[in-house]
Design an enzyme around this catalytic site. Structure first.
Site, PDB file in Angstrom:
ATOM      1  N   GLY A  21       0.801  -1.214   0.000  1.00 14.71           N
ATOM      2  CA  GLY A  21       0.000   0.000   0.000  1.00 14.71           C
ATOM      3  C   GLY A  21       0.831   1.258   0.000  1.00 14.71           C
ATOM      4  O   GLY A  21       0.436   2.263   0.589  1.00 14.71           O
ATOM      5  N   TYR A 164     -13.108  -3.483  12.131  1.00 11.82           N
ATOM      6  CA  TYR A 164     -11.797  -2.851  11.987  1.00 11.82           C
ATOM      7  C   TYR A 164     -10.953  -3.100  13.241  1.00 11.82           C
ATOM      8  O   TYR A 164      -9.773  -3.464  13.148  1.00 11.82           O
ATOM      9  CB  TYR A 164     -11.970  -1.348  11.761  1.00 11.82           C
ATOM     10  CG  TYR A 164     -10.671  -0.591  11.575  1.00 11.82           C
ATOM     11  CD1 TYR A 164      -9.873  -0.816  10.466  1.00 11.82           C
ATOM     12  CD2 TYR A 164     -10.258   0.356  12.511  1.00 11.82           C
ATOM     13  CE1 TYR A 164      -8.679  -0.119  10.286  1.00 11.82           C
ATOM     14  CE2 TYR A 164      -9.070   1.065  12.339  1.00 11.82           C
ATOM     15  CZ  TYR A 164      -8.293   0.830  11.224  1.00 11.82           C
ATOM     16  OH  TYR A 164      -7.111   1.515  11.054  1.00 11.82           O
TER      17      TYR A 164
END
Length: 292
Positions: A21, A164
């Protein structure tokens, strides 16, 4: 109070660093800083076009390779095609609080992307790694719990932030169990973790709820630090002279901003039995085992 790490970023010159990423946000900021220290930086990204665009903004030795963290097959492809020694692997990429979705392999998107695929990537690359594995977690790990009976939210009502939190707690449990295993085989590799505090990145824009994303972005913009500042704990976790299983975050105002220090973690993140069980389950789900 944890040990302060002001200025404790060692040289990365001539080292090969793979970062997932690395085309945006904290990942791009970290990649830029590392390339500026004369490291060879490999951006492992889902979108090659965006990765190449990001690489053009970074001065230094930067490569772009394809890796889709929502698809285990691309992880195997990446590991097979990248045969060079790796000094540091930075498991940075992640998603935050999207609507319920699933990876190509059927995992809940946050648990799959943030934890399982990084678990597989690390173990596939481990024979090539020479120094350390850094995994980026979050303060949100404190709201997480590992629900082994429903890791993929198939029975429970899906709650994006709770999912999350589960994935970010998994990051820390993975780090501690990886370090235990590395120590057990007398490996020189260490596993560390970091969190950026509150940083103004595009992570909030990726949420499925546009109103929630706009509100979150406005609030974070008032109290957060820059992407570059948010990347400093990652750089410390990657290069500083710290022990395995260290967790680095900002020291200012409840770990939301400021210079890096060694920070604490929740009681759940220290549970060694849960860490071992999560490792076993992760091996079963991904089909990838500890290779050393």
């Amino acid at each position: 109070m944890g040990k302060r790490l002001d200025g404790n970023i060692a040289s990365a010159a001539d080292r090969t660093i793979v970062i997932t990423g690395g085309n945006s946000g904290i990942g791009r900021a970290a990649a830029s800083m590392l390339a500026g220290m004369d490291a060879r930086v490999v951006l492992a990204v889902r979108n090659l076009r965006k990765g190449r665009t990001a690489a053009q903004t970074i001065r230094g030795n930067v490569e772009v390779r394809h890796l889709d963290l929502a698809d285990l097959s691309t992880v195997h492809d990446f590991a097979e095609e990248f045969s060079d020694p790796i000094d540091i692997l930075i498991n940075n990429a992640g998603i935050m609080a999207p609507p319920l979705g699933h990876t190509a392999d059927g995992f809940e998107s946050q648990f799959g992307t943030n934890h399982l695929v990084h678990f597989a990537l690390t173990n596939l690359l481990l024979p090539q790694i020479r120094d350390r594995v850094v995994t980026v977690s979050s303060m949100a790990h404190r709201m997480g719990s590992i629900e082994f009976d429903d890791l993929n939210w198939e029975r429970r009502t899906y709650k994006p932030m709770a999912a999350y939190g589960q994935s970010k707690l998994a990051n820390l449990l993975f780090t501690s169990e990886l370090q235990r295993r590395l120590t057990e085989v007398s490996s020189p590799i260490i596993a560390t973790a970091a969190h950026p505090g509150l940083a103004a990145t595009n992570l909030y824009r990726r949420q499925g709820n546009r109103l929630l994303a706009s509100v979150a972005e406005a609030v974070i913009g008032l109290v957060s630090q820059s992407e570059q500042q948010g990347a400093v704990p990652t750089l410390c976790a990657a290069t500083a002279d710290i022990p395995g299983n260290s967790y680095v975050g900002p020291r200012g105002f409840k770990e939301t901003m400021g210079q890096p220090k060694l920070v604490g973690r929740s009681a759940a993140a220290k549970d060694t039995e849960v860490a071992r069980r999560l490792w076993t389950v992760s091996e079963e789900l991904t089909g990838v085992e500890f290779p050393l």
